[in-house]
Design a protein around this motif. Structure first.
Motif, PDB file in Angstrom:
ATOM      1  N   ILE A  84       0.831  -1.207   0.000  1.00  0.00           N
ATOM      2  CA  ILE A  84       0.000   0.000   0.000  1.00  0.00           C
ATOM      3  C   ILE A  84       0.865   1.257   0.000  1.00  0.00           C
ATOM      4  CG2 ILE A  84      -1.603   1.379   1.387  1.00  0.00           C
ATOM      5  CD1 ILE A  84      -3.109  -0.854   0.157  1.00  0.00           C
ATOM      6  N   ASN A  85       1.839   1.297   0.901  1.00  0.00           N
ATOM      7  CA  ASN A  85       2.696   2.487   0.998  1.00  0.00           C
ATOM      8  C   ASN A  85       3.545   2.683  -0.253  1.00  0.00           C
ATOM      9  OD1 ASN A  85       1.927   3.539   3.515  1.00  0.00           O
ATOM     10  ND2 ASN A  85       3.135   2.013   4.584  1.00  0.00           N
ATOM     11  N   MET A  86       3.993   1.586  -0.852  1.00  0.00           N
ATOM     12  CA  MET A  86       4.767   1.688  -2.089  1.00  0.00           C
ATOM     13  C   MET A  86       3.916   2.272  -3.213  1.00  0.00           C
ATOM     14  SD  MET A  86       6.114  -1.338  -4.575  1.00  0.00           S
ATOM     15  CE  MET A  86       4.437  -1.423  -5.224  1.00  0.00           C
ATOM     16  N   LEU A  87       2.691   1.758  -3.377  1.00  0.00           N
ATOM     17  CA  LEU A  87       1.816   2.227  -4.449  1.00  0.00           C
ATOM     18  C   LEU A  87       1.416   3.683  -4.243  1.00  0.00           C
ATOM     19  CD1 LEU A  87      -0.467  -0.920  -4.899  1.00  0.00           C
ATOM     20  CD2 LEU A  87       1.263  -0.094  -6.513  1.00  0.00           C
ATOM     21  N   ILE A  88       1.129   4.065  -3.003  1.00  0.00           N
ATOM     22  CA  ILE A  88       0.764   5.456  -2.725  1.00  0.00           C
ATOM     23  C   ILE A  88       1.930   6.381  -3.060  1.00  0.00           C
ATOM     24  CG2 ILE A  88       0.213   7.107  -0.883  1.00  0.00           C
ATOM     25  CD1 ILE A  88      -1.407   4.847   0.449  1.00  0.00           C
ATOM     26  N   ALA A  89       3.138   5.992  -2.671  1.00  0.00           N
ATOM     27  CA  ALA A  89       4.319   6.812  -2.949  1.00  0.00           C
ATOM     28  C   ALA A  89       4.554   6.964  -4.449  1.00  0.00           C
ATOM     29  CB  ALA A  89       5.547   6.195  -2.285  1.00  0.00           C
ATOM     30  N   GLN A  90       4.211   5.918  -5.211  1.00  0.00           N
ATOM     31  CA  GLN A  90       4.397   5.947  -6.664  1.00  0.00           C
ATOM     32  C   GLN A  90       3.197   6.536  -7.388  1.00  0.00           C
ATOM     33  OE1 GLN A  90       5.116   1.802  -7.546  1.00  0.00           O
ATOM     34  NE2 GLN A  90       7.282   1.904  -6.983  1.00  0.00           N
ATOM     35  N   ASN A  91       2.114   6.812  -6.644  1.00  0.00           N
ATOM     36  CA  ASN A  91       0.860   7.300  -7.231  1.00  0.00           C
ATOM     37  C   ASN A  91       0.348   6.322  -8.292  1.00  0.00           C
ATOM     38  OD1 ASN A  91      -1.292   9.105  -7.443  1.00  0.00           O
ATOM     39  ND2 ASN A  91      -0.316  10.224  -9.116  1.00  0.00           N
ATOM     40  N   LYS A  92       0.360   5.021  -7.934  1.00  0.00           N
ATOM     41  CA  LYS A  92      -0.072   3.968  -8.857  1.00  0.00           C
ATOM     42  C   LYS A  92      -1.207   3.153  -8.255  1.00  0.00           C
ATOM     43  CE  LYS A  92       4.278   3.181 -11.349  1.00  0.00           C
ATOM     44  NZ  LYS A  92       5.321   2.179 -11.675  1.00  0.00           N
ATOM     45  N   CYS A  93      -2.016   2.586  -9.128  1.00  0.00           N
ATOM     46  CA  CYS A  93      -3.039   1.639  -8.714  1.00  0.00           C
ATOM     47  C   CYS A  93      -2.414   0.256  -8.557  1.00  0.00           C
ATOM     48  CB  CYS A  93      -4.167   1.581  -9.740  1.00  0.00           C
ATOM     49  SG  CYS A  93      -4.991   3.165 -10.007  1.00  0.00           S
ATOM     50  N   GLY A  94      -3.137  -0.661  -7.935  1.00  0.00           N
ATOM     51  CA  GLY A  94      -2.606  -2.007  -7.774  1.00  0.00           C
ATOM     52  C   GLY A  94      -3.653  -2.956  -7.235  1.00  0.00           C
ATOM     53  N   LYS A  95      -3.268  -4.210  -7.110  1.00  0.00           N
ATOM     54  CA  LYS A  95      -4.172  -5.264  -6.643  1.00  0.00           C
ATOM     55  C   LYS A  95      -3.495  -6.069  -5.541  1.00  0.00           C
ATOM     56  CE  LYS A  95      -7.437  -4.587  -9.795  1.00  0.00           C
ATOM     57  NZ  LYS A  95      -8.040  -5.634 -10.603  1.00  0.00           N
ATOM     58  N   ILE A  96      -4.254  -6.353  -4.496  1.00  0.00           N
ATOM     59  CA  ILE A  96      -3.827  -7.278  -3.453  1.00  0.00           C
ATOM     60  C   ILE A  96      -4.854  -8.394  -3.387  1.00  0.00           C
ATOM     61  CG2 ILE A  96      -3.395  -7.608  -0.981  1.00  0.00           C
ATOM     62  CD1 ILE A  96      -2.562  -4.680  -0.821  1.00  0.00           C
ATOM     63  N   VAL A  97      -4.370  -9.636  -3.434  1.00  0.00           N
ATOM     64  CA  VAL A  97      -5.248 -10.803  -3.320  1.00  0.00           C
ATOM     65  C   VAL A  97      -4.743 -11.651  -2.158  1.00  0.00           C
ATOM     66  CG1 VAL A  97      -6.293 -12.778  -4.457  1.00  0.00           C
ATOM     67  CG2 VAL A  97      -5.630 -10.779  -5.822  1.00  0.00           C
ATOM     68  N   ASN A  98      -5.581 -11.846  -1.167  1.00  0.00           N
ATOM     69  CA  ASN A  98      -5.231 -12.629   0.009  1.00  0.00           C
ATOM     70  C   ASN A  98      -5.845 -14.024  -0.075  1.00  0.00           C
ATOM     71  OD1 ASN A  98      -3.925 -10.373   1.184  1.00  0.00           O
ATOM     72  ND2 ASN A  98      -5.884  -9.608   1.949  1.00  0.00           N
ATOM     73  N   ILE A  99      -5.100 -15.018   0.366  1.00  0.00           N
ATOM     74  CA  ILE A  99      -5.620 -16.379   0.353  1.00  0.00           C
ATOM     75  C   ILE A  99      -6.188 -16.701   1.733  1.00  0.00           C
ATOM     76  CG2 ILE A  99      -5.134 -18.811  -0.065  1.00  0.00           C
ATOM     77  CD1 ILE A  99      -4.903 -16.962  -2.538  1.00  0.00           C
ATOM     78  N   ALA A 100      -7.516 -16.823   1.783  1.00  0.00           N
ATOM     79  CA  ALA A 100      -8.202 -17.198   3.012  1.00  0.00           C
ATOM     80  C   ALA A 100      -8.477 -18.707   2.974  1.00  0.00           C
ATOM     81  CB  ALA A 100      -9.489 -16.385   3.157  1.00  0.00           C
ATOM     82  N   SER A 101      -9.591 -19.131   3.522  1.00  0.00           N
ATOM     83  CA  SER A 101      -9.933 -20.554   3.560  1.00  0.00           C
ATOM     84  C   SER A 101     -11.381 -20.695   3.979  1.00  0.00           C
ATOM     85  CB  SER A 101      -9.037 -21.283   4.563  1.00  0.00           C
ATOM     86  OG  SER A 101      -9.539 -22.576   4.872  1.00  0.00           O
ATOM     87  N   GLN A 102     -12.007 -21.806   3.600  1.00  0.00           N
ATOM     88  CA  GLN A 102     -13.362 -22.077   4.078  1.00  0.00           C
ATOM     89  C   GLN A 102     -13.402 -22.243   5.595  1.00  0.00           C
ATOM     90  OE1 GLN A 102     -16.222 -21.927   2.255  1.00  0.00           O
ATOM     91  NE2 GLN A 102     -14.780 -21.092   0.762  1.00  0.00           N
ATOM     92  N   SER A 103     -12.275 -22.582   6.199  1.00  0.00           N
ATOM     93  CA  SER A 103     -12.245 -22.716   7.661  1.00  0.00           C
ATOM     94  C   SER A 103     -12.518 -21.384   8.350  1.00  0.00           C
ATOM     95  CB  SER A 103     -10.892 -23.278   8.111  1.00  0.00           C
ATOM     96  OG  SER A 103      -9.841 -22.366   7.850  1.00  0.00           O
ATOM     97  N   ALA A 104     -12.339 -20.280   7.635  1.00  0.00           N
ATOM     98  CA  ALA A 104     -12.671 -18.972   8.195  1.00  0.00           C
ATOM     99  C   ALA A 104     -14.158 -18.889   8.541  1.00  0.00           C
ATOM    100  CB  ALA A 104     -12.314 -17.871   7.198  1.00  0.00           C
ATOM    101  N   PHE A 105     -14.986 -19.613   7.820  1.00  0.00           N
ATOM    102  CA  PHE A 105     -16.435 -19.581   8.014  1.00  0.00           C
ATOM    103  C   PHE A 105     -16.954 -20.819   8.744  1.00  0.00           C
ATOM    104  CE2 PHE A 105     -15.363 -17.641   3.854  1.00  0.00           C
ATOM    105  CZ  PHE A 105     -15.553 -16.323   4.221  1.00  0.00           C
ATOM    106  N   ASN A 106     -16.291 -21.946   8.521  1.00  0.00           N
ATOM    107  CA  ASN A 106     -16.788 -23.215   9.048  1.00  0.00           C
ATOM    108  C   ASN A 106     -16.052 -23.701  10.292  1.00  0.00           C
ATOM    109  OD1 ASN A 106     -18.544 -23.321   6.839  1.00  0.00           O
ATOM    110  ND2 ASN A 106     -17.031 -24.362   5.572  1.00  0.00           N
ATOM    111  N   GLY A 107     -14.914 -23.054  10.622  1.00  0.00           N
ATOM    112  CA  GLY A 107     -14.132 -23.497  11.757  1.00  0.00           C
ATOM    113  C   GLY A 107     -13.452 -24.832  11.494  1.00  0.00           C
ATOM    114  N   SER A 108     -12.920 -25.425  12.552  1.00  0.00           N
ATOM    115  CA  SER A 108     -12.215 -26.699  12.428  1.00  0.00           C
ATOM    116  C   SER A 108     -12.488 -27.563  13.651  1.00  0.00           C
ATOM    117  CB  SER A 108     -10.704 -26.454  12.313  1.00  0.00           C
ATOM    118  OG  SER A 108      -9.975 -27.664  12.452  1.00  0.00           O
ATOM    119  N   LYS A 109     -12.638 -28.861  13.423  1.00  0.00           N
ATOM    120  CA  LYS A 109     -12.771 -29.809  14.537  1.00  0.00           C
ATOM    121  C   LYS A 109     -11.627 -30.817  14.518  1.00  0.00           C
ATOM    122  CE  LYS A 109     -15.980 -32.758  11.907  1.00  0.00           C
ATOM    123  NZ  LYS A 109     -17.342 -33.347  11.883  1.00  0.00           N
TER     124      LYS A 109
END
Length: 253
Positions: free
Chosen positions: A129-154
């Motif tokens: 974020i700070n790099m793109l702001i300093a460069q005045n550029k757009c960009g994309k961030i894609v984070n890898i989550a998981s179904q466990s975020a919603f369903n939990g784990s046993k």
């Protein structure tokens, strides 16, 4: 369809194996330069970079570094900028998933999982974020989550589920902060995939897991990686703060 990824550059954390490897290959196939971040296995990362260059004719580099270290994260970004000249896309894929029930879990194990999966995502996203702001550029961030975020784990992965739930919430908050700068932040929540991390569990219970998935099979890595490519591309320009379900219908959200 032209995804608009030619002449762009992507940094993929934990990119040398599993889903990270598939993401590197799929982004490269669309013309993006690739920076493969790894922590230990230099040979595997180097071989992937060579494969990418030979197969797709794009730039590909390896960058060693631990995403839990502020110092390493700053150095990773400096090296990528020096060698590729730009970073348009960040894919936060680094993750660990040891197995331990909460009653038996050491604090050090909890901290290690949260540190790698969630704090690492924060540190690299902040740098991006700070790099793109300093460069005045757009960009994309894609984070890898998981179904466990919603369903939990046993099955002894509560720390992993907690970290991935944090990633979903962090993605939404960061997207709202970053939208004014032309930066899109989204996440992908895969279901079951056959990787080194899941192989032992799936080999023991393959039929059981297939029955739980409405589509009736485990995801191919490329099926998840292509969703990452979509979110990293110009095609998804009006999507931010979203977590896309790629679970074969398990959660459906």
């Amino acid at each position: 369809m032209d995804f608009g990824l030619s002449n762009k550059a992507a940094l993929i954390t934990g990119g040398a194996r599993g889903l990270g490897r598939a993401i590197c290959l799929n982004l490269a196939s669309e013309g993006s330069g690739i920076a493969i971040n790894y922590r230990k296995d230099h040979e595997r990362a180097w071989l992937l970079a060579e494969e990418i260059k030979e197969k797709y004719g794009v730039k590909a580099i390896c960058v060693k570094g631990d995403v839990t270290s502020e110092e390493d994260v700053k150095r990773i970004f400096c090296e990528v900028l020096c060698q590729l000249g730009r970073i348009d896309i960040l894919v936060n894929n680094s993750g660990i998933c040891p197995v331990s029930m909460v009653k038996d879990m050491d604090l050090s194990e909890w901290n290690s999982v949260i540190g790698t999966n969630l704090t690492g995502t924060f540190l690299t996203s902040r740098e991006m974020i700070n790099m793109l702001i300093a460069q005045n550029k757009c960009g994309k961030i894609v984070n890898i989550a998981s179904q466990s975020a919603f369903n939990g784990s046993k099955t002894g992965k509560s720390h992993y589920a907690a970290s991935k739930g944090g990633i979903v919430s962090f993605t939404l908050s960061l997207a709202k902060e970053a939208a004014r700068y032309g930066i899109n932040v989204n996440a992908v929540a895969p279901g079951m995939m056959y990787t080194e991390m899941t192989a032992e569990t799936l080999d023991k219970n393959m039929d059981k897991y297939k029955k739980e998935i409405p589509i009736g099979r485990i995801a191919e890595l490329d099926e998840v990686a292509r969703v990452v490519v979509f979110l990293a591309s110009d095609v998804s320009s009006y999507i931010t703060g979203a977590t896309l379900d790629v679970s074969g219908g398990i959660t459906g959200r």
